[in-house]
Scaffold this motif. Structure first.
Motif, PDB file in Angstrom:
ATOM      1  N   ALA A 159     -26.240  58.121  64.922  1.00  0.00           N
ATOM      2  CA  ALA A 159     -26.345  58.960  66.117  1.00  0.00           C
ATOM      3  C   ALA A 159     -25.280  58.583  67.136  1.00  0.00           C
ATOM      4  CB  ALA A 159     -27.737  58.824  66.724  1.00  0.00           C
ATOM      5  N   GLY A 160     -25.043  57.279  67.308  1.00  0.00           N
ATOM      6  CA  GLY A 160     -24.028  56.831  68.255  1.00  0.00           C
ATOM      7  C   GLY A 160     -22.642  57.290  67.859  1.00  0.00           C
ATOM      8  N   ILE A 161     -22.318  57.219  66.574  1.00  0.00           N
ATOM      9  CA  ILE A 161     -20.998  57.668  66.103  1.00  0.00           C
ATOM     10  C   ILE A 161     -20.809  59.159  66.355  1.00  0.00           C
ATOM     11  CG2 ILE A 161     -19.589  58.032  64.045  1.00  0.00           C
ATOM     12  CD1 ILE A 161     -20.716  55.435  62.931  1.00  0.00           C
ATOM     13  N   VAL A 162     -21.790  59.962  65.961  1.00  0.00           N
ATOM     14  CA  VAL A 162     -21.661  61.422  66.059  1.00  0.00           C
ATOM     15  C   VAL A 162     -21.657  61.885  67.518  1.00  0.00           C
ATOM     16  CG1 VAL A 162     -22.761  63.621  65.515  1.00  0.00           C
ATOM     17  CG2 VAL A 162     -22.688  61.794  63.804  1.00  0.00           C
ATOM     18  N   ILE A 163     -22.617  61.406  68.299  1.00  0.00           N
ATOM     19  CA  ILE A 163     -22.732  61.869  69.685  1.00  0.00           C
ATOM     20  C   ILE A 163     -21.531  61.427  70.514  1.00  0.00           C
ATOM     21  CG2 ILE A 163     -24.090  61.665  71.790  1.00  0.00           C
ATOM     22  CD1 ILE A 163     -26.588  61.467  70.039  1.00  0.00           C
ATOM     23  N   SER A 164     -21.120  60.175  70.367  1.00  0.00           N
ATOM     24  CA  SER A 164     -19.971  59.681  71.139  1.00  0.00           C
ATOM     25  C   SER A 164     -18.697  60.418  70.753  1.00  0.00           C
ATOM     26  CB  SER A 164     -19.796  58.175  70.912  1.00  0.00           C
ATOM     27  OG  SER A 164     -20.936  57.458  71.352  1.00  0.00           O
ATOM     28  N   GLY A 165     -18.511  60.650  69.469  1.00  0.00           N
ATOM     29  CA  GLY A 165     -17.324  61.391  69.041  1.00  0.00           C
ATOM     30  C   GLY A 165     -17.318  62.821  69.561  1.00  0.00           C
TER      31      GLY A 165
END
Length: 479
Positions: free
Chosen positions: A156-162
């Protein structure tokens, strides 16, 4: 006066001539030696002697030596030219390779940050998938971290931050976007772990119990909301600290609110998926049945309409896989059994007490013989094979000789507060149902033994059927 005539000479001096004396006596002339007759020179020259021109064997030998010598010289010239060509080609190849490696090294040096971030994101994503698929729990002192929650937080952190980085105007998969994705994955994983710990820590607290006694939904929802809020706030704080070296309180507050909201939304959806799927699986479906009625010794074909439910079909079995463990909730993904028996047991006990009135201990510790169709399944699925035996082979044996079932230990059963009978031994009951036998020995068990195996209580169709997992993705609904 000089006078020249012919081959002689005459000298005149004044009025007189001097005439030379001529010998006219030819016979008195002294004869010279007679001419000799020439003979051909037959002597052998030194060169011919050296080359042996007089011997054919010698000539052949000399020709062979000369030919070999010429061939050898040409071979040396060819090899020399070939070696020079090989050296030239190798030199060109070496130059190309060196130039290529040099260019690649220069590219690596120029893009080392991008490469490092990309590799880091890939490693985080792979670790997250492994944690979700094979996740268990990690215990660090008093801190219990769910591997599945940790993996979901990383992804979730990878997708949302990107996504937010790209929407903010950064180049798609540029250095800045990759940096946000990498640090978002790190902070999301840590935030997810913190949220999971907070949720599990407050779940059994006195405050939550008191709150649940006032508003029943908050007994389960509040720990989820609090954990989501804590995870969201912690993740955002870590992300800002990774990027700027300080915490942005405004961003942390917004992430905390959204984290709690998303946790509440996810809990609400999962809490109602299971019951909805159960209702769908209970929908009756007309079924055409063709039989033969024996009347007066004649075989008369008959046609009738029976009833089955959606849960009895292959579609129902597939649909049932999308319901989660415990409390009839669904997650939208296939059920994945983990080794968290304590949590599953707690959820099973709650279902038994809330939905079926607990365990009737009046019939405990006794034996009986029951019809297999009167006994319900606690589990939603069972595996066909266990050890050297399979449910299908046992069913075949029981159908050929129903007495074989009595050679095995009785299956353990219990009765709920509503009078329903349940089994703790699902494979033998499944085999008996498939065999169509009418009697099976049972052993009534105590409440403690039922609650010990309460982790098995995963049925979504009130135990009326079970899905037999045969293998290779094949299943069969046993009703």
């Amino acid at each position: 006066m000089w006078v020249f005539w012919g081959g002689g000479s005459a000298l005149a001096d004044g009025n007189s001539f001097n005439i030379p004396h001529v010998n006219d006596h030819f016979d008195k002339v002294k004869q010279g030696p007679p001419p000799t007759k020439e003979t051909p020179d037959t002597s052998t020259s030194q060169e011919e002697k050296e080359h042996g021109s007089g011997n054919w064997f010698t000539k052949a030998w000399n020709w062979t030596k000369e030919t070999v010598s010429i061939a050898w010289n040409k071979t040396k010239e060819f090899c020399s030219e070939s070696w020079d060509w090989i050296c030239k080609v190798c030199g060109q190849i070496t130059k190309v390779v060196v130039d290529g490696l040099s260019s690649a090294w220069n590219w690596i040096k120029d893009n080392i940050v991008t490469i490092g971030l990309t590799v880091g994101i890939i490693v985080l994503a792979i670790a997250a998938v492994l944690l979700i698929v094979f996740g268990s729990e990690f215990v660090l002192g008093a801190l219990v971290i769910s591997g599945e929650t940790l993996g979901e937080g990383i992804l979730a952190g990878i997708v949302i931050s990107g996504l937010f980085s790209w929407l903010s105007g950064n180049d798609f998969f540029g250095t800045e976007m990759l940096s946000d994705m990498f640090f978002g994955g790190l902070s999301g994983g840590i935030g997810g772990a913190i949220g999971s710990w907070v949720s599990s820590s407050v779940a059994g607290s006195g405050f939550v119990s008191w709150l649940g006694s006032r508003i029943s939904l908050l007994r389960e929802a509040f720990p989820k909301i609090l954990g989501g809020a804590a995870g969201g706030g912690a993740g955002q704080s870590l992300f800002d600290w990774f990027k700027t070296g300080k915490v942005n309180l405004r961003n942390t507050f917004v992430a905390t609110v959204f984290g709690g909201f998303f946790a509440l939304t996810g809990w609400s959806i999962s809490n109602h998926t299971g019951p909805i799927l159960s209702k769908i699986n209970e929908i009756p479906i007309p079924k055409l049945e063709v039989g033969v009625l024996d009347a007066s010794g004649m075989k008369i074909p008959t046609i009738g309409f029976g009833k089955i439910t959606v849960g009895d079909t292959e579609f129902g079995a597939w649909l049932q896989k999308f319901a989660s463990k415990g409390e009839g909730k669904g997650t939208g993904k296939p059920t994945k059994f983990k080794f968290d028996f304590a949590k599953a047991r707690k959820e099973g006990i709650k279902r038994i007490e809330d939905e079926f009135g607990g365990v009737n201990e009046n019939v405990a510790n006794s034996k009986a013989i029951l019809n297999p169709r009167d006994i319900r399944f606690m589990q939603s699925t069972v595996s066909n094979k266990t050890g050297d035996y399979t449910v299908l082979n046992n069913a075949k044996t029981f159908s050929q000789d129903p007495s074989k079932i009595f050679e095995l230990p009785p299956i353990r059963v219990w009765q709920d507060g509503k009078g329903n009978i349940w089994t703790l031994d699902h494979r033998r009951l499944a085999a008996a149902r498939l065999a169509g036998i009418k009697e099976i020995p049972v052993q009534w068990v105590s409440k403690d033994e039922v609650y010990k195996d309460a982790w098995k209580f995963t049925t979504k169709v009130d135990g009326k059927s079970v899905v037999l997992k045969i293998g290779d993705g094949s299943t069969q609904v046993i009703k």
